[in-house]
Design an enzyme around this catalytic site. Structure first.
Site, short mmCIF file in Angstrom:
data_model
loop_
_atom_site.label_atom_id
_atom_site.label_comp_id
_atom_site.label_asym_id
_atom_site.label_seq_id
_atom_site.Cartn_x
_atom_site.Cartn_y
_atom_site.Cartn_z
N HIS A 273 17.04 72.76 13.12
CA HIS A 273 17.96 73.23 14.25
C HIS A 273 17.91 74.63 14.38
O HIS A 273 17.56 75.14 15.72
CB HIS A 273 19.58 72.72 13.96
CG HIS A 273 19.70 71.47 13.55
ND1 HIS A 273 20.10 70.31 14.43
CD2 HIS A 273 19.81 70.88 12.41
CE1 HIS A 273 20.15 69.29 13.80
NE2 HIS A 273 20.19 69.51 12.61
O1 RIB Z 1 24.30 71.26 13.12
C1 RIB Z 1 23.42 72.03 12.65
C2 RIB Z 1 23.75 73.37 11.88
O2 RIB Z 1 24.44 73.09 10.82
C3 RIB Z 1 22.63 74.13 11.55
O3 RIB Z 1 22.81 75.48 11.31
C4 RIB Z 1 22.40 73.68 9.90
O4 RIB Z 1 22.09 74.70 9.11
C5 RIB Z 1 23.86 73.57 9.58
O5 RIB Z 1 24.60 74.69 9.24
#
Ligand code: RIB
Ligand code: CA
Length: 348
Positions: A273
């Protein structure tokens, strides 16, 4: 090959709830070799945070001024040690790390240790950094850099938005010195922490509400696009084949994430992500975005932490709202994976 405006426009039609809007002119600034973009990464490392930080320090179009930490995936003390250890492994212990908020401005602490492990980086043990965390806290460091840097600075929040909200509340006069907030968080569609909330928003909805109402220009890299930014077991093999220490760390972290995902959802891939928010600032056109009005649900009910994204121009006009946030819609998975492999082939 960057997506043409036409192609990006077509892609946007396929996005959930996207309406007939042209692909927004990229409002996010981007770095170039001649003029690297100054950025501060605010992070809760974090398996995917670790690869995002690697991408940021590897790209010549970006100039990482600092990494600040926030409690999120794990306790903030783990996140801080992880940030220091990762920068040391990547050969960049010159980049200062400052510790920020341990938990949300309001509400219960929410963690993702079931995904990232108790320490935030699975079973990986990083060599301790020879450099200590900064004595000043995250907000103080961000404020100092915003005040003193030669040009406005882009902040890349890839964890809960607590530090950013505190920065805006404590130093409202510095908002114009924030060139852009390119944040990983939210979603047009379903969340991941709950059916409504994506983790970074759900972990501190009040902070997210402050940030989205602040008027600072925002690009929201949400789950709609990050769920296209996938690595798999072949990616782990390719990282290991690079034969470099940082790549071995990335392979270990990604393998751990793949194991958890298989356990949790039967999926054979893992979304990186946070690295999409970094990639968006280094590679123009890699991420297609579209303009939306974004509001954060801060109620205590089942929709808590939802980013309510409205991209319908006529509805926005009727209700006096403006589509001021660029929301990520599409990324080419193969190109994204190549970007990460290239990054790790240039790190120690
Ligand atoms: O939903 C994804 C996010 O949540 C990313 O930043 C991952 O590291 C978690 O923190
Ligand atoms: Ca994160």
């Amino acid at each position: 090959m960057a997506a043409s405006p036409q192609a990006a426009g077509e892609l946007i039609q396929s996005a959930p709830t996207a309406y007939r809007v042209a692909a927004a002119a990229r409002r996010a600034p981007f770095g170039t070799l001649a003029h690297p973009l100054p950025i501060i990464i605010d992070s809760d490392p974090g398996l995917d945070d670790a690869l995002a930080i690697a991408l940021a320090v590897a790209r010549p179009e970006l100039n990482v001024l600092a990494v600040t930490t926030v409690g999120g995936n794990a306790e903030v003390r783990h996140c801080t040690l992880n940030a220091l250890g990762l920068l040391h492994a990547y050969g960049r212990s010159d980049i200062p790390v400052a510790e920020g908020a341990a938990g949300p401005v309001l509400g219960e602490i929410v963690r993702a240790t079931e995904v990232h492990g108790e320490t935030g980086i699975g079973n990986t043990r990083l060599e301790p950094s020879p450099v200590a965390v900064q004595r000043e806290g995250a907000v103080a460091l961000m404020a100092r850099l915003l005040r003193t840097h030669a040009q406005p600075v882009t902040i890349v929040p890839i964890g809960p938005l607590t530090n950013i909200a505190l920065l805006l509340k404590l130093h409202p006069e510095l908002a114009p010195r924030i060139a852009h907030l390119c944040l990983m968080g939210g979603s047009i569609g379903e969340g991941n922490a709950t059916v409504s909330g994506e983790f970074n928003i759900y972990a501190d909805p009040e902070a997210a509400d402050i940030v989205f109402r602040s008027g600072v220009p925002i690009t929201m890299i949400g789950l709609d696009v990050t769920h296209q930014a996938l690595l798999d077991r072949d990616s782990v093999v390719a990282l290991r084949a690079l034969g470099r220490a940082s790549a071995r760390i990335a392979a270990e972290l990604t393998a751990y994430a793949l194991d958890r995902n298989m356990e949790w959802s039967g999926s054979a891939t893992t979304a990186i992500h946070d690295a999409v928010a970094v990639a968006h600032l280094a590679i123009p056109g890699l991420v297609a975005v579209a303009p939306y009005h974004v509001a954060v649900d801060i109620t205590a009910g089942p929709c808590r932490g939802r980013t309510v994204c409205d991209g319908m121009p006529r509805r926005l006009a009727r209700t006096g709202r403006a589509a001021t946030t660029d929301v990520g819609i599409h990324i080419d998975r193969a190109r994204f994976e190549r970007l990460l492999l290239d990054a790790f082939s240039s790190l120690p």
